[in-house]
Design a protein around this motif. Structure first.
Motif, PDB file in Angstrom:
ATOM      1  N   ALA A 144      17.544  93.191 -24.149  1.00 41.21           N
ATOM      2  CA  ALA A 144      16.794  94.419 -23.862  1.00 41.21           C
ATOM      3  C   ALA A 144      16.747  95.325 -25.083  1.00 41.21           C
ATOM      4  CB  ALA A 144      17.428  95.147 -22.677  1.00 41.21           C
ATOM      5  N   ILE A 145      17.859  95.406 -25.787  1.00 43.16           N
ATOM      6  CA  ILE A 145      17.914  96.250 -27.001  1.00 43.16           C
ATOM      7  C   ILE A 145      16.984  95.699 -28.075  1.00 43.16           C
ATOM      8  CG2 ILE A 145      19.397  96.968 -28.916  1.00 43.16           C
ATOM      9  CD1 ILE A 145      21.700  97.089 -26.833  1.00 43.16           C
ATOM     10  N   ASN A 146      17.029  94.391 -28.277  1.00 44.63           N
ATOM     11  CA  ASN A 146      16.170  93.772 -29.299  1.00 44.63           C
ATOM     12  C   ASN A 146      14.691  93.996 -28.996  1.00 44.63           C
ATOM     13  OD1 ASN A 146      18.450  92.836 -30.602  1.00 44.63           O
ATOM     14  ND2 ASN A 146      18.325  90.770 -29.754  1.00 44.63           N
ATOM     15  N   ALA A 147      14.364  94.047 -27.693  1.00 46.71           N
ATOM     16  CA  ALA A 147      12.979  94.277 -27.268  1.00 46.71           C
ATOM     17  C   ALA A 147      12.667  95.766 -27.135  1.00 46.71           C
ATOM     18  CB  ALA A 147      12.725  93.570 -25.940  1.00 46.71           C
ATOM     19  N   ARG A 148      13.663  96.612 -27.484  1.00 48.76           N
ATOM     20  CA  ARG A 148      13.527  98.069 -27.409  1.00 48.76           C
ATOM     21  C   ARG A 148      13.219  98.547 -25.992  1.00 48.76           C
ATOM     22  NH1 ARG A 148      13.898 100.519 -31.988  1.00 48.76           N
ATOM     23  NH2 ARG A 148      12.920 102.427 -31.202  1.00 48.76           N
ATOM     24  N   ARG A 149      13.775  97.848 -25.002  1.00 53.37           N
ATOM     25  CA  ARG A 149      13.624  98.270 -23.603  1.00 53.37           C
ATOM     26  C   ARG A 149      14.829  99.132 -23.230  1.00 53.37           C
ATOM     27  NH1 ARG A 149      13.254  92.744 -22.686  1.00 53.37           N
ATOM     28  NH2 ARG A 149      14.845  92.926 -21.057  1.00 53.37           N
ATOM     29  N   PHE A 150      15.011 100.211 -23.978  1.00 50.71           N
ATOM     30  CA  PHE A 150      16.190 101.053 -23.802  1.00 50.71           C
ATOM     31  C   PHE A 150      16.239 101.716 -22.426  1.00 50.71           C
ATOM     32  CE2 PHE A 150      15.141 101.352 -28.443  1.00 50.71           C
ATOM     33  CZ  PHE A 150      16.178 100.548 -28.879  1.00 50.71           C
ATOM     34  N   ALA A 185      30.882  86.844 -16.397  1.00 56.15           N
ATOM     35  CA  ALA A 185      30.105  88.037 -16.058  1.00 56.15           C
ATOM     36  C   ALA A 185      29.869  88.910 -17.282  1.00 56.15           C
ATOM     37  CB  ALA A 185      30.817  88.839 -14.971  1.00 56.15           C
ATOM     38  N   MET A 186      30.903  89.054 -18.110  1.00 55.24           N
ATOM     39  CA  MET A 186      30.764  89.868 -19.320  1.00 55.24           C
ATOM     40  C   MET A 186      29.775  89.243 -20.294  1.00 55.24           C
ATOM     41  SD  MET A 186      32.076  92.792 -19.645  1.00 55.24           S
ATOM     42  CE  MET A 186      31.908  92.888 -21.428  1.00 55.24           C
ATOM     43  N   GLU A 187      29.845  87.938 -20.469  1.00 57.42           N
ATOM     44  CA  GLU A 187      28.942  87.259 -21.388  1.00 57.42           C
ATOM     45  C   GLU A 187      27.493  87.418 -20.921  1.00 57.42           C
ATOM     46  OE1 GLU A 187      30.320  83.269 -21.580  1.00 57.42           O
ATOM     47  OE2 GLU A 187      32.032  83.739 -22.883  1.00 57.42           O
ATOM     48  N   LYS A 188      27.280  87.311 -19.619  1.00 56.66           N
ATOM     49  CA  LYS A 188      25.947  87.487 -19.056  1.00 56.66           C
ATOM     50  C   LYS A 188      25.444  88.905 -19.311  1.00 56.66           C
ATOM     51  CE  LYS A 188      23.480  87.620 -14.635  1.00 56.66           C
ATOM     52  NZ  LYS A 188      23.608  87.473 -13.151  1.00 56.66           N
ATOM     53  N   THR A 189      26.325  89.870 -19.116  1.00 56.12           N
ATOM     54  CA  THR A 189      25.967  91.269 -19.319  1.00 56.12           C
ATOM     55  C   THR A 189      25.579  91.531 -20.765  1.00 56.12           C
ATOM     56  OG1 THR A 189      27.476  92.001 -17.567  1.00 56.12           O
ATOM     57  CG2 THR A 189      26.799  93.651 -19.165  1.00 56.12           C
ATOM     58  N   TYR A 197      30.666 100.464 -22.001  1.00 59.76           N
ATOM     59  CA  TYR A 197      30.456 101.808 -21.459  1.00 59.76           C
ATOM     60  C   TYR A 197      29.540 102.660 -22.340  1.00 59.76           C
ATOM     61  CZ  TYR A 197      34.045 101.387 -17.801  1.00 59.76           C
ATOM     62  OH  TYR A 197      34.764 101.018 -16.688  1.00 59.76           O
ATOM     63  N   ALA A 198      29.651 102.530 -23.656  1.00 57.52           N
ATOM     64  CA  ALA A 198      28.830 103.356 -24.548  1.00 57.52           C
ATOM     65  C   ALA A 198      27.350 103.074 -24.331  1.00 57.52           C
ATOM     66  CB  ALA A 198      29.217 103.116 -26.006  1.00 57.52           C
ATOM     67  N   LEU A 199      26.979 101.800 -24.247  1.00 53.97           N
ATOM     68  CA  LEU A 199      25.593 101.442 -23.984  1.00 53.97           C
ATOM     69  C   LEU A 199      25.155 101.920 -22.614  1.00 53.97           C
ATOM     70  CD1 LEU A 199      25.360  97.799 -25.399  1.00 53.97           C
ATOM     71  CD2 LEU A 199      24.286  99.853 -26.334  1.00 53.97           C
ATOM     72  N   HIS A 200      26.044 101.789 -21.635  1.00 52.61           N
ATOM     73  CA  HIS A 200      25.755 102.218 -20.268  1.00 52.61           C
ATOM     74  C   HIS A 200      25.469 103.718 -20.249  1.00 52.61           C
ATOM     75  CE1 HIS A 200      27.073 101.798 -15.768  1.00 52.61           C
ATOM     76  NE2 HIS A 200      25.936 102.451 -15.903  1.00 52.61           N
ATOM     77  N   LEU A 201      26.333 104.506 -20.886  1.00 49.49           N
ATOM     78  CA  LEU A 201      26.189 105.956 -20.900  1.00 49.49           C
ATOM     79  C   LEU A 201      24.938 106.384 -21.671  1.00 49.49           C
ATOM     80  CD1 LEU A 201      28.985 108.540 -21.131  1.00 49.49           C
ATOM     81  CD2 LEU A 201      27.042 108.779 -22.665  1.00 49.49           C
ATOM     82  N   MET A 232      20.368  98.155 -15.659  1.00 47.44           N
ATOM     83  CA  MET A 232      20.912  96.812 -15.842  1.00 47.44           C
ATOM     84  C   MET A 232      22.429  96.822 -15.695  1.00 47.44           C
ATOM     85  SD  MET A 232      18.624  95.412 -19.058  1.00 47.44           S
ATOM     86  CE  MET A 232      19.599  93.913 -19.235  1.00 47.44           C
ATOM     87  N   CYS A 233      23.076  97.818 -16.320  1.00 44.36           N
ATOM     88  CA  CYS A 233      24.533  97.909 -16.219  1.00 44.36           C
ATOM     89  C   CYS A 233      24.972  98.131 -14.775  1.00 44.36           C
ATOM     90  CB  CYS A 233      25.045  99.048 -17.106  1.00 44.36           C
ATOM     91  SG  CYS A 233      25.027  98.675 -18.876  1.00 44.36           S
ATOM     92  N   GLU A 234      24.241  98.972 -14.071  1.00 43.98           N
ATOM     93  CA  GLU A 234      24.602  99.249 -12.682  1.00 43.98           C
ATOM     94  C   GLU A 234      24.393  98.018 -11.804  1.00 43.98           C
ATOM     95  OE1 GLU A 234      22.275 102.693 -11.954  1.00 43.98           O
ATOM     96  OE2 GLU A 234      23.679 104.021 -12.980  1.00 43.98           O
ATOM     97  N   THR A 235      23.357  97.239 -12.097  1.00 44.54           N
ATOM     98  CA  THR A 235      23.122  96.004 -11.343  1.00 44.54           C
ATOM     99  C   THR A 235      24.271  95.024 -11.562  1.00 44.54           C
ATOM    100  OG1 THR A 235      20.711  96.224 -11.471  1.00 44.54           O
ATOM    101  CG2 THR A 235      21.591  94.014 -11.068  1.00 44.54           C
ATOM    102  N   PHE A 236      24.712  94.899 -12.810  1.00 44.01           N
ATOM    103  CA  PHE A 236      25.830  94.002 -13.110  1.00 44.01           C
ATOM    104  C   PHE A 236      27.110  94.490 -12.421  1.00 44.01           C
ATOM    105  CE2 PHE A 236      23.349  92.986 -17.119  1.00 44.01           C
ATOM    106  CZ  PHE A 236      22.918  91.755 -16.647  1.00 44.01           C
ATOM    107  N   GLU A 237      27.296  95.809 -12.401  1.00 44.76           N
ATOM    108  CA  GLU A 237      28.467  96.374 -11.719  1.00 44.76           C
ATOM    109  C   GLU A 237      28.477  95.969 -10.248  1.00 44.76           C
ATOM    110  OE1 GLU A 237      30.259 100.476 -13.107  1.00 44.76           O
ATOM    111  OE2 GLU A 237      28.084 100.663 -12.916  1.00 44.76           O
ATOM    112  N   LEU A 238      27.327  96.105  -9.596  1.00 43.41           N
ATOM    113  CA  LEU A 238      27.224  95.775  -8.172  1.00 43.41           C
ATOM    114  C   LEU A 238      27.443  94.284  -7.937  1.00 43.41           C
ATOM    115  CD1 LEU A 238      24.153  97.994  -7.179  1.00 43.41           C
ATOM    116  CD2 LEU A 238      26.557  98.356  -6.568  1.00 43.41           C
ATOM    117  N   GLU A 239      26.913  93.472  -8.838  1.00 42.17           N
ATOM    118  CA  GLU A 239      27.100  92.024  -8.709  1.00 42.17           C
ATOM    119  C   GLU A 239      28.572  91.650  -8.828  1.00 42.17           C
ATOM    120  OE1 GLU A 239      24.649  90.228 -11.652  1.00 42.17           O
ATOM    121  OE2 GLU A 239      22.771  90.558 -10.556  1.00 42.17           O
ATOM    122  N   MET A 240      29.271  92.285  -9.764  1.00 39.67           N
ATOM    123  CA  MET A 240      30.691  92.008  -9.944  1.00 39.67           C
ATOM    124  C   MET A 240      31.495  92.491  -8.747  1.00 39.67           C
ATOM    125  SD  MET A 240      31.127  92.896 -14.012  1.00 39.67           S
ATOM    126  CE  MET A 240      32.860  92.429 -14.066  1.00 39.67           C
TER     127      MET A 240
END
Length: 215
Positions: free
Chosen positions: A27-33, A16-20, A60-64, A39-47
């Motif tokens: 997303a960062i490389n594509a500048r889809r900030f 799950a972490m590797e997928k995240t 967490y830093a990226l999420h925040l 995305m983080c919240e979706t992964f949280e719900l999936e987990m």
């Protein structure tokens, strides 16, 4: 609980972490900030649906910062509140990211600029911090041009978080004029297709801030 079950759970966490991380980096490389927080919240719900807890090295830093990028300061505050104390103590980059959110929340303009440069960010986080800084500077330029007809280069530089030479270059590129004898800038109201609607509280905060610089 048997050892095989424990091993299976650990493997699920790792997968799950590797997928995240891979998805966030793409997303960062594509500048889809603007997509990072959701995305983080979706992964949280999936987990959570799989009965998995977030690992201690959750990004967490990226999420925040994802919340901050889309101006969702309430979302950033709620995320900060639910982060375990042990994680906060073990992730100084998260604490530094939250400092940006704190200063934005209290309209601490000088503090925001200090928070941007107050930490040696990791490469991925540096990209979104730079994007937030750029957007913040653009909004502040609009705000400043709306609130003031003239302002000293020194005060404008402090508000924009730039050197005086950078301030002169940035403002004159946007149509402002400089009286070199008095070191005063004459502002030109900036209008863009996506210009934010400025409320009276922001203008009041700016007025009080610049007044404090002058006294």
């Amino acid at each position: 609980m048997t050892v095989p079950v424990i091993v299976e759970s650990m493997a699920a966490h790792q997968e799950a972490m590797e997928k995240t991380i891979v998805s966030l980096q793409e997303a960062i490389n594509a500048r889809r900030f603007g997509e990072l927080a959701s995305m983080c919240e979706t992964f949280e719900l999936e987990m959570a649906a799989k009965g998995l807890e977030k690992p201690s090295d959750w990004p967490y830093a990226l999420h925040l910062l994802g919340h901050i990028y889309i101006s969702d300061l309430n979302g950033a505050r709620f995320l900060w509140k639910r982060v375990p104390s042990a994680v906060k103590q073990g992730q100084p980059e998260l604490v530094a990211a939250w400092k940006i959110g704190q200063c934005l929340w209290t309209y601490d303009y000088a503090g925001v600029h200090e928070a941007f440069k107050g930490y040696s960010w990791s490469p991925a986080v540096q990209q979104i911090v730079a994007a937030i800084k750029d957007e913040y500077s653009k909004k502040n330029m609009i705000l400043l041009s709306t609130a003031y007809s003239t302002i000293s280069v020194t005060d404008a530089a402090k508000f924009l978080g730039l050197t005086e030479s950078e301030t002169i270059k940035s403002t004159t590129q946007n149509g402002w004029t400089l009286d070199s004898s008095s070191n005063m800038l004459t502002a030109v109201p900036m209008v863009t297709a996506t210009a934010q609607k400025l409320d009276s509280s922001k203008l009041q905060d700016l007025t009080e801030y610049v007044f404090s610089l002058e006294h």
